[in-house]
Design a protein around this motif. Structure first.
Motif, PDB file in Angstrom:
ATOM      1  N   THR A  21      45.322  36.220  37.879  1.00 12.48           N
ATOM      2  CA  THR A  21      45.486  37.363  38.771  1.00 12.48           C
ATOM      3  C   THR A  21      45.055  38.657  38.096  1.00 12.48           C
ATOM      4  O   THR A  21      45.119  38.801  36.885  1.00 12.48           O
ATOM      5  CB  THR A  21      46.965  37.526  39.189  1.00 12.48           C
ATOM      6  N   SER A  22      44.582  39.573  38.924  1.00 10.29           N
ATOM      7  CA  SER A  22      44.411  40.952  38.471  1.00 10.29           C
ATOM      8  C   SER A  22      45.058  41.819  39.540  1.00 10.29           C
ATOM      9  O   SER A  22      45.795  41.306  40.378  1.00 10.29           O
ATOM     10  CB  SER A  22      42.931  41.269  38.296  1.00 10.29           C
ATOM     11  N   GLU A  24      44.297  43.330  42.436  1.00  7.11           N
ATOM     12  CA  GLU A  24      44.247  42.999  43.860  1.00  7.11           C
ATOM     13  C   GLU A  24      43.542  41.675  44.112  1.00  7.11           C
ATOM     14  O   GLU A  24      43.171  41.373  45.246  1.00  7.11           O
ATOM     15  CB  GLU A  24      43.504  44.102  44.626  1.00  7.11           C
ATOM     16  N   THR A  25      43.310  40.933  43.058  1.00  8.16           N
ATOM     17  CA  THR A  25      42.517  39.719  43.195  1.00  8.16           C
ATOM     18  C   THR A  25      43.250  38.530  42.600  1.00  8.16           C
ATOM     19  O   THR A  25      43.896  38.650  41.567  1.00  8.16           O
ATOM     20  CB  THR A  25      41.164  39.884  42.488  1.00  8.16           C
ATOM     21  N   SER A  27      42.418  34.517  41.483  1.00  8.51           N
ATOM     22  CA  SER A  27      41.440  33.434  41.356  1.00  8.51           C
ATOM     23  C   SER A  27      42.201  32.123  41.346  1.00  8.51           C
ATOM     24  O   SER A  27      43.169  31.973  40.608  1.00  8.51           O
ATOM     25  CB  SER A  27      40.645  33.580  40.064  1.00  8.51           C
ATOM     26  N   VAL A  79      34.788  33.930  48.492  1.00  7.03           N
ATOM     27  CA  VAL A  79      35.640  35.112  48.457  1.00  7.03           C
ATOM     28  C   VAL A  79      36.353  35.264  49.796  1.00  7.03           C
ATOM     29  O   VAL A  79      35.716  35.238  50.846  1.00  7.03           O
ATOM     30  CB  VAL A  79      34.810  36.382  48.173  1.00  7.03           C
ATOM     31  N   ASN A  81      38.891  37.809  51.868  1.00  2.00           N
ATOM     32  CA  ASN A  81      39.587  39.092  51.933  1.00  2.00           C
ATOM     33  C   ASN A  81      40.678  38.985  52.986  1.00  2.00           C
ATOM     34  O   ASN A  81      40.395  38.765  54.160  1.00  2.00           O
ATOM     35  CB  ASN A  81      38.626  40.218  52.308  1.00  2.00           C
ATOM     36  N   THR A  92      42.483  40.019  47.738  1.00  2.00           N
ATOM     37  CA  THR A  92      41.268  39.207  47.645  1.00  2.00           C
ATOM     38  C   THR A  92      41.593  37.911  46.923  1.00  2.00           C
ATOM     39  O   THR A  92      42.268  37.942  45.891  1.00  2.00           O
ATOM     40  CB  THR A  92      40.181  39.967  46.859  1.00  2.00           C
ATOM     41  N   VAL A  93      41.133  36.813  47.467  1.00  2.00           N
ATOM     42  CA  VAL A  93      41.308  35.516  46.818  1.00  2.00           C
ATOM     43  C   VAL A  93      39.929  34.944  46.533  1.00  2.00           C
ATOM     44  O   VAL A  93      39.044  35.001  47.389  1.00  2.00           O
ATOM     45  CB  VAL A  93      42.121  34.546  47.701  1.00  2.00           C
ATOM     46  N   LYS A  94      39.756  34.434  45.323  1.00  2.00           N
ATOM     47  CA  LYS A  94      38.465  33.864  44.962  1.00  2.00           C
ATOM     48  C   LYS A  94      38.640  32.444  44.474  1.00  2.00           C
ATOM     49  O   LYS A  94      39.618  32.142  43.790  1.00  2.00           O
ATOM     50  CB  LYS A  94      37.809  34.696  43.852  1.00  2.00           C
TER      51      LYS A  94
ATOM     52  N   TYR B 301      34.329  45.302  47.726  1.00  3.68           N
ATOM     53  CA  TYR B 301      34.376  45.101  49.180  1.00  3.68           C
ATOM     54  C   TYR B 301      34.963  46.353  49.802  1.00  3.68           C
ATOM     55  O   TYR B 301      36.038  46.792  49.409  1.00  3.68           O
ATOM     56  CB  TYR B 301      35.222  43.875  49.519  1.00  3.68           C
ATOM     57  N   TYR B 314      30.397  43.468  51.349  1.00  2.00           N
ATOM     58  CA  TYR B 314      30.735  42.904  50.055  1.00  2.00           C
ATOM     59  C   TYR B 314      29.470  42.951  49.197  1.00  2.00           C
ATOM     60  O   TYR B 314      28.457  42.342  49.552  1.00  2.00           O
ATOM     61  CB  TYR B 314      31.220  41.467  50.225  1.00  2.00           C
TER      62      TYR B 314
END
Lengths: 160, 367
Positions: A21-22, A24-25, A27, A79, A81, A92-94, B301, B314
């Motif tokens: 995690t970071s 807002e993201t 992984s 990705v 959002n 955001t999820v990756k 984004y 994006y």
């Protein structure tokens, strides 16, 4: 259930220790993806899939050259959002898949909005969303060969 | 009981009510729609792929050609994503010019949507009436940018040019006239009995479905969800203006249409305030931006509220002067994705009303 994004992320980290995690993201691996998405929707109110897309990262783009290049062909990243319409939260999820075997579970059971967006990614990248009810080309014709948004796609003509 | 059989019929790709080149393969039982399969892609130009072999600046004109009815907003969405990627600051005056031109573009788009919708359900006068005001808006936009449709007005860190002498006064005059014009639409179109019979309680959409299917813009707000990015996540300087977000009740075609009409009044309000405030602000219209743009490695984004809904860009940078990847979250495309379920059980004539109420632009759907 007013919660800050940082609290949500740390709670998720407890449930899914594998995720990175970071701010807002997140992984996530393809195995954890569906569970994580269901959790995000049902427990944290991320009821809106704003955007779903992918990007191609072939191995040679990273400057890799030695060893068995047949083994590592690079990856593609999907990705997501997400938005919580009522709480006004954004996340955001990756998730990454290998270019050799690009397969990832469909999130259509979680959000209906994934329907056309996954079809578009399949059409242009060739990523297979397992469990999608109607995975076929959407912008290109059914007999089109290749996946144009992949970096190694060659097209005839075009401007230099 | 008579035994009936279903049959298929093509609606489009060459049909005025599809608003462009777009096909729906209908499975019909008599006149009733059993299944409506949208077939898009006739206008697919591969803009996302083209962007990968252009410099960041060269991509701006391509965005014009997606939603060509609100190009100003498309430019804005793209430059905002790149600015987020690079951490660029936008001068205050440029933000005002973006809001003014963007809202004017939204007005022009909504006016067209209103007029064309009247035409869709059989009211030709409403169509002509709306083009009268649209012409004035187009003239103003032409004076500002040199083009009537493909503006390419936004630049990274600002806008291309300041408003010409006397432009803001002319715009102010148009904004004074607009409420009167909108009253005319309300009288001629909204209040029309036939129009209401064709649109009320047709193609209803529940708020839960609208959210589940990622619908946005007037389609989402028509179902009663108060979600407008200008309010929910105020970008640019939208927190400085006083305006409301119109929402509908039933989520039917009429509510979607009426949301647009009421949004026009709010756009007029925003422009009026912006004209008042920009007088106080002097300064550059473009920030300090390097000539050769090489954003740091990474992705960004950014999303704005376009006239059709949430427009997201994006952008991935690999450190060179060309983007590694550009993806556009096109509101028309995603809103169209629910057409099948939405039109099942309705008649062919209702399909025209339903499709018109989503307000799609095929340039954006196909990208």
């Amino acid at each position: 259930m007013e919660k800050k994004l940082s609290e949500i992320i740390s709670e998720l980290k407890e449930k899914f220790p594998q995720i990175k995690t970071s701010e807002e993201t997140i992984s996530v691996s393809t195995e954890d993806l569906l569970g994580l998405m269901q959790e995000l929707k049902n427990s944290f109110g991320f009821n809106y899939l704003t955007n779903l897309t992918a990007a191609d990262y072939p191995a040679d783009a990273k400057g890799k050259g030695d060893g068995d290049e047949a083994e590592d062909d690079g990856e593609m990243e999907i990705v997501y959002n997400l938005t919580s319409v009522y709480e006004k939260l954004y996340l955001t999820v990756k998730a990454r898949v290998s270019r050799k075997n690009p397969e990832i579970p469909s999130v259509f059971p979680v959000w209906g909005g994934a329907n056309w967006q996954e079809r578009e990614v399949y059409d242009l990248f060739g990523i297979v969303f397992t469990g999608h009810p109607n995975l076929k080309r959407i912008l290109l014709t059914d007999n089109f060969e290749g996946y144009p948004l992949r970096k190694d796609y060659q097209w005839v003509g075009g401007r230099k | 009981m008579l035994r009936t059989e279903t049959y298929t019929m093509n609606f489009g790709p060459q049909h005025p009510a599809t608003h462009g080149v777009f096909q729906v393969v209908l499975t019909l039982d008599g006149e009733k729609i059993v299944k409506a399969e949208p077939v898009c892609g006739y206008l697919h130009r591969g803009i996302e792929k083209l962007a990968e072999s252009r410099t960041y600046q060269q991509v701006i004109p391509y965005t014009d050609r997606m939603d060509y009815l609100a190009s100003m907003l498309q430019n804005w969405g793209y430059v905002m994503a790149v600015e987020k990627l690079m951490g660029l600051e936008v001068p205050e005056r440029a933000e005002y010019l973006r809001v003014i031109s963007g809202e004017l573009s939204r007005l022009a788009s909504h006016v067209l949507a209103t007029g064309v919708y009247a035409l869709d359900v059989g009211g030709f006068t409403g169509f002509l009436l709306c083009f009268r005001e649209r012409e004035r808006m187009m003239d103003l936009l032409e004076e500002l940018t040199g083009s009537r449709m493909t503006f390419s007005y936004a630049r990274f860190g600002g806008v291309a040019d300041d408003a010409p002498e006397g432009w803001l006064e002319k715009l102010d005059k148009l904004m004074d006239d607009m409420p009167g014009y909108i009253d005319e639409y309300d009288g001629l179109i909204t209040g029309n009995e036939i129009f209401q019979a064709r649109t009320k309680h047709v193609g209803g959409l529940s708020p839960e479905t609208a959210i589940d299917y990622s619908l946005s813009g007037p389609v989402l707000r028509g179902s009663g969800i108060n979600y407008d990015l200008r309010k929910a996540k105020p970008y640019s300087i939208y927190d400085r203006f006083d305006f409301e977000v119109p929402v509908g009740k039933n989520g039917d075609c009429f509510d979607r249409y009426f949301c647009r009409v009421r949004e026009m009044r709010q756009s007029v309000r925003i422009i009026k305030q912006a004209i008042e405030q920009i007088k106080e602000i002097d300064g550059p219209i473009k920030g300090k931006v390097p000539k050769v743009l090489k954003p740091p490695k990474g992705d960004a984004y950014a999303e704005i509220e376009s006239s059709k809904g949430i427009l997201g860009f994006y952008v991935v940078s690999d450190g060179t002067n060309k983007p590694h990847r550009v993806h556009v979250r096109r509101p028309s495309f995603i809103n169209l994705g629910y057409l099948d379920e939405m039109s099942r059980g309705w008649l062919i004539a209702d399909l025209v009303a339903i499709l018109g109420s989503i307000d799609i632009v095929l340039g954006e759907v196909d990208c």
